[in-house]
Design a protein around this motif. Structure first.
Motif, mmCIF file in Angstrom:
data_model
loop_
_atom_site.group_PDB
_atom_site.id
_atom_site.type_symbol
_atom_site.label_atom_id
_atom_site.label_comp_id
_atom_site.label_asym_id
_atom_site.label_seq_id
_atom_site.Cartn_x
_atom_site.Cartn_y
_atom_site.Cartn_z
ATOM 1 N N PHE A 30 -70.866 60.726 30.407
ATOM 2 C CA PHE A 30 -69.733 61.305 31.118
ATOM 3 C C PHE A 30 -69.874 62.811 31.325
ATOM 4 O O PHE A 30 -69.116 63.416 32.065
ATOM 5 N N GLY A 31 -70.842 63.410 30.653
ATOM 6 C CA GLY A 31 -71.005 64.866 30.787
ATOM 7 C C GLY A 31 -70.094 65.603 29.825
ATOM 8 O O GLY A 31 -69.864 65.152 28.704
ATOM 9 N N ASP A 32 -69.560 66.729 30.253
ATOM 10 C CA ASP A 32 -68.670 67.513 29.399
ATOM 11 C C ASP A 32 -67.349 66.778 29.191
ATOM 12 O O ASP A 32 -66.796 66.181 30.110
ATOM 13 N N GLY A 33 -66.838 66.847 27.972
ATOM 14 C CA GLY A 33 -65.560 66.228 27.679
ATOM 15 C C GLY A 33 -65.704 64.760 27.322
ATOM 16 O O GLY A 33 -66.778 64.169 27.389
ATOM 17 N N ASN A 34 -64.590 64.164 26.929
ATOM 18 C CA ASN A 34 -64.559 62.763 26.530
ATOM 19 C C ASN A 34 -63.869 61.950 27.617
ATOM 20 O O ASN A 34 -62.786 62.302 28.071
ATOM 21 N N LYS A 35 -64.493 60.857 28.026
ATOM 22 C CA LYS A 35 -63.961 60.073 29.142
ATOM 23 C C LYS A 35 -62.569 59.526 28.852
ATOM 24 O O LYS A 35 -61.758 59.376 29.777
ATOM 25 N N LEU A 36 -62.270 59.238 27.587
ATOM 26 C CA LEU A 36 -60.966 58.675 27.264
ATOM 27 C C LEU A 36 -59.847 59.694 27.427
ATOM 28 O O LEU A 36 -58.683 59.317 27.562
ATOM 29 N N GLU A 37 -60.182 60.968 27.428
ATOM 30 C CA GLU A 37 -59.183 62.020 27.596
ATOM 31 C C GLU A 37 -58.997 62.421 29.057
ATOM 32 O O GLU A 37 -58.058 63.145 29.388
ATOM 33 N N ALA A 38 -59.873 61.954 29.944
ATOM 34 C CA ALA A 38 -59.788 62.313 31.366
ATOM 35 C C ALA A 38 -58.519 61.732 31.979
ATOM 36 O O ALA A 38 -58.062 60.644 31.612
ATOM 37 N N GLU A 39 -57.942 62.440 32.923
ATOM 38 C CA GLU A 39 -56.679 62.013 33.533
ATOM 39 C C GLU A 39 -56.901 60.916 34.564
ATOM 40 O O GLU A 39 -57.793 60.983 35.403
ATOM 41 N N PHE A 40 -56.063 59.897 34.483
ATOM 42 C CA PHE A 40 -56.040 58.836 35.492
ATOM 43 C C PHE A 40 -54.591 58.399 35.676
ATOM 44 O O PHE A 40 -53.939 57.973 34.725
ATOM 45 N N LEU A 41 -54.075 58.575 36.873
ATOM 46 C CA LEU A 41 -52.683 58.231 37.183
ATOM 47 C C LEU A 41 -51.701 58.875 36.204
ATOM 48 O O LEU A 41 -50.732 58.255 35.756
ATOM 49 N N GLY A 42 -51.964 60.128 35.889
ATOM 50 C CA GLY A 42 -51.011 60.903 35.100
ATOM 51 C C GLY A 42 -51.065 60.744 33.603
ATOM 52 O O GLY A 42 -50.249 61.335 32.886
ATOM 53 N N ARG A 43 -52.020 59.951 33.099
ATOM 54 C CA ARG A 43 -52.165 59.848 31.645
ATOM 55 C C ARG A 43 -53.642 59.697 31.303
ATOM 56 O O ARG A 43 -54.439 59.363 32.180
ATOM 57 N N PRO A 44 -54.032 59.936 30.050
ATOM 58 C CA PRO A 44 -55.439 59.799 29.676
ATOM 59 C C PRO A 44 -55.944 58.377 29.901
ATOM 60 O O PRO A 44 -55.207 57.404 29.699
ATOM 61 N N VAL A 45 -57.199 58.264 30.300
ATOM 62 C CA VAL A 45 -57.819 56.958 30.509
ATOM 63 C C VAL A 45 -57.584 56.039 29.310
ATOM 64 O O VAL A 45 -57.228 54.869 29.455
ATOM 65 N N GLY A 46 -57.764 56.559 28.095
ATOM 66 C CA GLY A 46 -57.676 55.741 26.892
ATOM 67 C C GLY A 46 -56.310 55.186 26.573
ATOM 68 O O GLY A 46 -56.190 54.266 25.748
ATOM 69 N N PHE A 47 -55.261 55.714 27.197
ATOM 70 C CA PHE A 47 -53.913 55.229 26.922
ATOM 71 C C PHE A 47 -53.436 54.166 27.907
ATOM 72 O O PHE A 47 -52.354 53.603 27.728
ATOM 73 N N HIS A 48 -54.222 53.887 28.943
ATOM 74 C CA HIS A 48 -53.776 52.886 29.910
ATOM 75 C C HIS A 48 -53.749 51.485 29.314
ATOM 76 O O HIS A 48 -52.766 50.749 29.485
ATOM 77 N N VAL A 49 -54.813 51.086 28.625
ATOM 78 C CA VAL A 49 -54.810 49.758 28.021
ATOM 79 C C VAL A 49 -53.779 49.688 26.899
ATOM 80 O O VAL A 49 -53.152 48.642 26.686
ATOM 81 N N VAL A 50 -53.560 50.796 26.206
ATOM 82 C CA VAL A 50 -52.519 50.851 25.177
ATOM 83 C C VAL A 50 -51.161 50.525 25.785
ATOM 84 O O VAL A 50 -50.403 49.703 25.258
ATOM 85 N N ARG A 51 -50.847 51.160 26.898
ATOM 86 C CA ARG A 51 -49.570 50.918 27.577
ATOM 87 C C ARG A 51 -49.495 49.494 28.130
ATOM 88 O O ARG A 51 -48.459 48.831 28.018
ATOM 89 N N ALA A 52 -50.589 49.012 28.708
ATOM 90 C CA ALA A 52 -50.586 47.680 29.322
ATOM 91 C C ALA A 52 -50.326 46.571 28.306
ATOM 92 O O ALA A 52 -49.693 45.563 28.628
ATOM 93 N N LEU A 53 -50.791 46.769 27.070
ATOM 94 C CA LEU A 53 -50.694 45.716 26.059
ATOM 95 C C LEU A 53 -49.593 45.959 25.032
ATOM 96 O O LEU A 53 -49.476 45.216 24.059
ATOM 97 N N GLU A 54 -48.750 46.960 25.259
ATOM 98 C CA GLU A 54 -47.800 47.371 24.232
ATOM 99 C C GLU A 54 -46.727 46.323 23.923
ATOM 100 O O GLU A 54 -46.160 46.308 22.826
#
Length: 199
Positions: free
Chosen positions: A20-44
């Protein structure tokens, strides 16, 4: 059909993001929240017995979302180490099955996860997701597969087990995982995300 209430969710979030280069991909923004929190929200709202995240290398606070955090300090051993850490904890909790999901797959839906449970008919079940061509996570494993999962080595994870299991087909767009900045930009363009790079 496997019981959701007897299943432990194991979310893998310990990748080194080396592509991914610089930074962590899970922290990158996607639709207003970090990539890593999308599956968290989807399965909550899925009533898992418990939720575990095997993590390292990112600053996201999964504990605030109800996850027990397990730190993988041996990322050099590959994805299998994360799988083994998660499955070992799940077995100690009395899990009858584990659902292994990846934090870098931001478009997974709860509806698809319930279809995996519908297809699991025994303690030795292996039910993987598929885009119609290749099986991949999320994957549901019955308790009779725990010993096999705990014996995995290397970075192939449970690929052989998954290939031999049952496959539930869903839209390829739902199973996109993000490894590179180009992957992230493609998925942003796909959903017309406001943070996409518009020429």
């Amino acid at each position: 059909m496997a019981s959701v209430e007897d299943c432990v969710l194991v979310l893998l979030a310990a990748g080194r993001s080396s592509r991914f280069g610089d930074g962590n991909k899970l922290e990158a923004e996607f639709l207003g929240r970090p990539v890593g929190f999308h599956v968290v929200r989807a399965l909550e709202d899925i009533p898992f017995r418990s939720r575990l995240v095997v993590r390292d290398g990112c600053s996201l606070d999964f504990a605030s979302c109800g996850y027990t955090e397990i730190h993988n300090e041996r990322q050099d051993l590959g994805m299998s180490e994360s799988v083994k850490l998660g499955v070992a904890h799940a077995r100690e909790m009395g899990a009858q099955s584990v659902l292994i999901a990846l934090a870098d797959m931001p478009r997974v839906t709860a509806a698809h996860i319930f279809r995996l449970f519908d297809a699991a008919d025994s303690a030795d079940a292996v039910v993987a997701s598929s885009d119609g061509h290749e099986p991949r996570p999320p994957v549901l494993f019955g308790r009779a597969r725990f010993d096999q999962l705990l014996s995995l080595t290397g970075d192939q994870g449970a690929r052989a087990l998954i290939a031999a299991g049952r496959h539930v087909v869903t839209s390829p767009a739902e199973l996109i995982d993000i490894d590179t900045p180009e992957d992230l930009e493609r998925i942003r363009q796909l959903v017309h995300a406001p943070e996409r790079l518009v020429p």
